[in-house]
Motif scaffolding. Structure first.
Motif, PDB file in Angstrom:
ATOM      1  N   SER A 178       0.214  -1.254 -26.397  1.00 23.15           N
ATOM      2  CA  SER A 178      -0.722  -1.755 -25.383  1.00 23.15           C
ATOM      3  C   SER A 178      -0.069  -1.639 -24.004  1.00 23.15           C
ATOM      4  CB  SER A 178      -1.061  -3.220 -25.682  1.00 23.15           C
ATOM      5  OG  SER A 178      -1.921  -3.741 -24.709  1.00 23.15           O
ATOM      6  N   GLN A 233      -8.627  -7.609 -27.088  1.00 19.67           N
ATOM      7  CA  GLN A 233      -8.227  -7.789 -28.487  1.00 19.67           C
ATOM      8  C   GLN A 233      -8.681  -9.157 -29.001  1.00 19.67           C
ATOM      9  OE1 GLN A 233      -3.957  -7.195 -28.271  1.00 19.67           O
ATOM     10  NE2 GLN A 233      -4.156  -4.965 -28.287  1.00 19.67           N
ATOM     11  N   SER A 244      -3.915   1.357 -29.286  1.00 17.93           N
ATOM     12  CA  SER A 244      -3.883   0.006 -29.852  1.00 17.93           C
ATOM     13  C   SER A 244      -5.240  -0.405 -30.411  1.00 17.93           C
ATOM     14  CB  SER A 244      -3.419  -1.012 -28.801  1.00 17.93           C
ATOM     15  OG  SER A 244      -4.286  -1.015 -27.682  1.00 17.93           O
ATOM     16  N   ARG A 247      -4.862  -7.628 -22.749  1.00 21.85           N
ATOM     17  CA  ARG A 247      -5.046  -7.958 -24.164  1.00 21.85           C
ATOM     18  C   ARG A 247      -6.287  -8.792 -24.438  1.00 21.85           C
ATOM     19  NH1 ARG A 247      -0.958  -6.701 -27.559  1.00 21.85           N
ATOM     20  NH2 ARG A 247       0.975  -5.964 -26.581  1.00 21.85           N
ATOM     21  N   ASP A 282      -0.932  -7.016 -31.930  1.00 17.88           N
ATOM     22  CA  ASP A 282      -2.342  -6.675 -31.745  1.00 17.88           C
ATOM     23  C   ASP A 282      -3.192  -7.320 -32.842  1.00 17.88           C
ATOM     24  OD1 ASP A 282      -1.446  -5.001 -29.679  1.00 17.88           O
ATOM     25  OD2 ASP A 282      -1.264  -3.299 -31.019  1.00 17.88           O
TER      26      ASP A 282
END
Length: 336
Positions: free
Chosen positions: A228, A184, A233, A181, A35
């Motif tokens: 995640s 992120q 997260s 993701r 992450d």
């Protein structure tokens, strides 16, 4: 030319150690290192592609390949040469196929269909960890498109919000998924547009130290349930973003000590997992204790060698040709 920050190199070093210690079985939540890597990558890619007045799509993509592909190609080729000749045909086919997908940057899709990241079967695949490199390269392609369209902060915010909502609605692939993701990466990309925080010495030090402590605490306290696409997260990602936004904090000395590890973090990440898997095959059991310590020391040695001698820029055309040749050979082995 972007200014290189030692504390961000140190943050990379912390992230790769978290992942390695997770794979060693020493930290239950060390997966948060990935992450953190995503946030750092988003931050630098915004600076490189979206905030550059002289953005060149060809230069961007060739530099990414020249940066990432040599060490990956070296690792995959050497591990396959060391392992494939003595494995059972079924194992040989699976590993060759996984290696091919790693080189073509879609191993996250392969992993989603073949192996759970937190399952014991992951120890059968020396290239399973390359799923994160595939996600990163897929993000680079998105950044490439945004750079060509001259889109920036607003686009990143919209993409990030959409990704977070989609991940919580269960519309993505879960742990291995790009859509799960993207927020992120987008977080890291968006903060690149913000001015560095010039806070007083004491609050800056306290915030920076708290952010580092939060990431380490996640490494120790998180379990698989917090990985995640869990909302948990968000904590290590926000902590990483806060660290990046405080470049003048006196407490950055804490991370500066890890900057040498950060410099070799890419090669170290590439090598630690295949060595753990190779040792598992060799000893016919999951390694622990001193065996694991030795495996990680060998990983460190290979990471240094790869960084010093392999992470060099070669012609992009030559790299692509070599990569496709090895990928084709691995495909042949997988169906043989």
């Amino acid at each position: 030319m972007m200014h290189r920050r030692r504390d961000i190199d140190g943050l990379r070093g912390l992230a790769v150690l978290l992942v390695m210690f997770f794979h060693a079985g020493w930290m239950s939540g060390g997966f948060v290192g990935v992450d953190v890597f995503c946030v750092i990558s988003g931050y630098y890619m915004s600076q490189t592609a979206l905030m550059s007045a002289s953005f060149s799509p060809w230069t961007f993509i060739t530099r990414r390949l020249q940066r990432l592909l040599p060490a990956l190609l070296f690792m995959v080729a050497l591990v396959c040469a060391a392992m494939l000749w003595w494995l059972l045909p079924r194992d040989r086919a699976d590993i060759a196929q996984n290696g091919m997908t790693a080189l073509l940057y879609f191993s996250n899709l392969w992993a989603h269909e073949h192996a759970g990241y937190f399952a014991g079967q992951s120890l059968a695949y020396p290239f399973l960890h390359t799923w994160s490199l595939s996600v990163e390269m897929q993000f680079y392609l998105l950044i490439l498109l945004l750079g060509m369209a001259r889109q920036g902060w607003l686009a990143l915010c919209l993409i990030g919000a959409g990704s977070l909502l989609a991940s919580q609605a269960g519309w993505g692939m879960g742990y291995y998924g790009l859509t799960d993701r993207l927020w992120q990466f987008a977080l890291g990309g968006a903060i690149a547009y913000l001015p560095a925080r010039q806070l007083a010495r004491v609050p800056s030090s306290l915030l920076y130290a708290a952010a580092v402590a939060a990431i380490v605490a996640c490494g120790f306290l998180y379990t698989n349930a917090n990985a995640s696409p869990s909302l948990w997260s968000i904590v290590p990602c926000l902590a990483a973003a806060l660290i990046i936004l405080l470049p003048e904090s006196p407490t950055q000395r804490v991370l500066n000590t890890l900057s040498p590890v950060g410099l070799i973090s890419y090669s170290l990440y590439l090598w630690h997992w295949p060595i753990i898997v190779g040792a598992t095959y060799l000893f016919e059991r999951q390694i622990t204790g001193l065996s694991m310590v030795l495996a990680l020391l060998v990983s460190l040695l290979m990471g240094v060698i790869s960084y010093a001698f392999i992470e060099k820029r070669l012609s992009a055309v030559r790299l692509i040709a070599m990569n496709l040749g090895v990928a084709a050979a691995l495909y042949g082995i997988s169906i043989w």
